[in-house]
Design a protein around this motif. Sequence first.
Motif, short mmCIF file in Angstrom:
data_model
loop_
_atom_site.label_atom_id
_atom_site.label_comp_id
_atom_site.label_asym_id
_atom_site.label_seq_id
_atom_site.Cartn_x
_atom_site.Cartn_y
_atom_site.Cartn_z
N HIS A 115 0.85 -1.19 0.00
CA HIS A 115 0.00 0.00 0.00
C HIS A 115 0.88 1.24 0.00
O HIS A 115 1.80 1.34 0.80
CB HIS A 115 -0.87 0.04 1.25
CG HIS A 115 -1.96 -0.99 1.29
ND1 HIS A 115 -3.26 -0.67 1.58
CD2 HIS A 115 -1.95 -2.33 1.08
CE1 HIS A 115 -4.01 -1.77 1.55
NE2 HIS A 115 -3.23 -2.80 1.27
N VAL A 147 -1.36 -1.23 -4.15
CA VAL A 147 -2.58 -0.60 -3.63
C VAL A 147 -2.31 0.88 -3.41
O VAL A 147 -1.45 1.25 -2.61
CB VAL A 147 -3.01 -1.24 -2.30
CG1 VAL A 147 -4.34 -0.64 -1.82
CG2 VAL A 147 -3.12 -2.76 -2.44
N GLU A 149 -3.43 4.30 -1.88
CA GLU A 149 -4.35 4.82 -0.87
C GLU A 149 -4.58 6.30 -1.11
O GLU A 149 -3.65 7.10 -1.05
CB GLU A 149 -3.78 4.60 0.54
CG GLU A 149 -3.65 3.15 0.92
CD GLU A 149 -3.42 2.95 2.42
OE1 GLU A 149 -3.33 3.94 3.16
OE2 GLU A 149 -3.33 1.76 2.83
N THR A 174 -4.88 -1.65 -7.51
CA THR A 174 -5.95 -1.65 -6.51
C THR A 174 -6.04 -0.26 -5.89
O THR A 174 -5.01 0.39 -5.67
CB THR A 174 -5.63 -2.72 -5.44
OG1 THR A 174 -5.56 -3.99 -6.09
CG2 THR A 174 -6.69 -2.77 -4.36
N ALA A 176 -7.56 2.07 -2.71
CA ALA A 176 -8.14 2.08 -1.37
C ALA A 176 -8.50 3.49 -0.97
O ALA A 176 -7.80 4.44 -1.34
CB ALA A 176 -7.15 1.50 -0.36
N ASP A 178 -8.64 5.89 2.14
CA ASP A 178 -8.01 5.94 3.47
C ASP A 178 -8.80 6.85 4.41
O ASP A 178 -9.55 7.71 3.94
CB ASP A 178 -6.59 6.50 3.29
CG ASP A 178 -5.64 6.11 4.41
OD1 ASP A 178 -6.07 5.53 5.40
OD2 ASP A 178 -4.44 6.41 4.26
N LEU A 195 -13.24 1.85 -6.62
CA LEU A 195 -12.56 1.54 -5.36
C LEU A 195 -12.61 0.04 -5.08
O LEU A 195 -13.53 -0.65 -5.51
CB LEU A 195 -13.24 2.26 -4.20
CG LEU A 195 -13.31 3.78 -4.27
CD1 LEU A 195 -14.16 4.31 -3.14
CD2 LEU A 195 -11.90 4.36 -4.21
N ASP A 196 -11.61 -0.44 -4.33
CA ASP A 196 -11.55 -1.86 -3.96
C ASP A 196 -11.53 -2.07 -2.46
O ASP A 196 -11.95 -3.10 -1.96
CB ASP A 196 -10.28 -2.49 -4.56
CG ASP A 196 -10.16 -2.21 -6.05
OD1 ASP A 196 -10.89 -2.85 -6.81
OD2 ASP A 196 -9.35 -1.34 -6.44
N ILE A 197 -10.97 -1.10 -1.74
CA ILE A 197 -10.75 -1.25 -0.30
C ILE A 197 -11.17 0.02 0.43
O ILE A 197 -10.91 1.13 -0.05
CB ILE A 197 -9.25 -1.53 -0.01
CG1 ILE A 197 -8.80 -2.84 -0.64
CG2 ILE A 197 -8.96 -1.52 1.51
CD1 ILE A 197 -7.30 -3.10 -0.54
N LYS A 199 -10.52 1.82 4.10
CA LYS A 199 -9.78 1.78 5.36
C LYS A 199 -10.50 2.65 6.37
O LYS A 199 -10.60 3.87 6.21
CB LYS A 199 -8.33 2.26 5.16
CG LYS A 199 -7.53 1.31 4.29
CD LYS A 199 -6.07 1.68 4.24
CE LYS A 199 -5.35 1.23 5.51
NZ LYS A 199 -3.88 1.46 5.38
N LEU A 230 -16.59 -4.09 -1.44
CA LEU A 230 -15.30 -3.51 -1.06
C LEU A 230 -14.76 -4.26 0.14
O LEU A 230 -15.51 -4.68 1.02
CB LEU A 230 -15.47 -2.03 -0.66
CG LEU A 230 -16.11 -1.10 -1.69
CD1 LEU A 230 -16.41 0.26 -1.07
CD2 LEU A 230 -15.18 -0.93 -2.89
#
Length: 290
Positions: A115, A147, A149, A174, A176, A178, A195-197, A199, A230
């Motif tokens: 990341h 990834v 962020e 990827t 993310a 944040d 978006l994939d992630i 946080k 997600l």
Amino acid sequence: YAAKAKGKNRVQMYDPSLLQDDGRLQFEAELAAAAGAGELVLHYQPIVSVREDWCVAVESLVRWQHPTRGLLQPSEFIPTAERTGAIVAIGAQVLRRACSDAVSWSGPSGPLAVHVNVSAAQLIDQDFVATVRSCVTDFAMPPDRLVLEITESMVLDSPAIRTALAALAALGVTIAIDDFGTGYSALSTLRTLPLDIVKIDKSFLSTGPSRAADQAVVEAIVQMAGRLKLKVVAEGVERIEQLQFLRSAGADATQGYLHLCPTPAPEFGSWLEQTNATRQEAGSVPRIGP
Ligand code: C2E
Ligand code: MG
Ligand code: MG
Ligand code: MG
């Protein structure tokens, strides 16, 4: 130093406000040169999968080894770098270094994802997508292992940001979001971004009086993220109770001092090796952390 001393004397005598300017300009000049001078240091922090109870990814966090001020934290120089544009060169170096460090690191289900934090100013820089593409190519990384962020505080519905995110998504990296929960993203905005992630910001892991309300927010984010397909990473996990709560709430991964504080690459590599070895010997699930 003679010129500097002279300058300082002069401003002290005639206009104290210029002294600030003098210091600020010097700081900005040093910051502009920091990447080229090899003064940037990356620390790494593991991201631990709840399902596997094992490190599956790592976040790079930049520090600046300043020649006289010591090791500076991001909050002490990233805002200035964003304002002056120095973040573009700093960010490019961080990206390459993080990729080159991370290619040698593996966990239970293969190589670790890495990341890297990215500022809005980088994202809208015209060379950014090319920089990312060459990183992926030069280090032979599957693009989804990288990834990026971005923070929720960026103006996520600006056309320039949208265009950049679309180009990055097309590369297969990827993405993310944040510090989620601290900004003002409408859910509809999230839904329309590649978006994939997600946080979840560490401020939602309180142990104080707002705990019940914070936990409700975390549960709501996890449910929403699930519906939007997600993954959820929770940051700032310091205590075992927080880890237990996040597991029961259905978070996918956790990150925080409980697992490991951000550490330089060699120390992170040793920690990872040790963690992997312990896991193999035991053949079962060891507790990661203190
Ligand atoms: P972030 O990306 O949200 O990173 C998480 C921050 O929380 C890091 O602070 C990390 O050291 C800290 N942290 C990790 N675990 C815990 C914990 O258990 N408890 C608490 N209280 N804190 C924890 P750090 O390293 O000072 O970085 C601050 C911010 O600076 C980052 O927040 C990120 O937004 C930015 N940043 C860091 N590196 C870069 C970079 O290379 N480029 C850009 N553009 N921004 C960066
Ligand atoms: Mg981050
Ligand atoms: Mg964060
Ligand atoms: Mg942050």
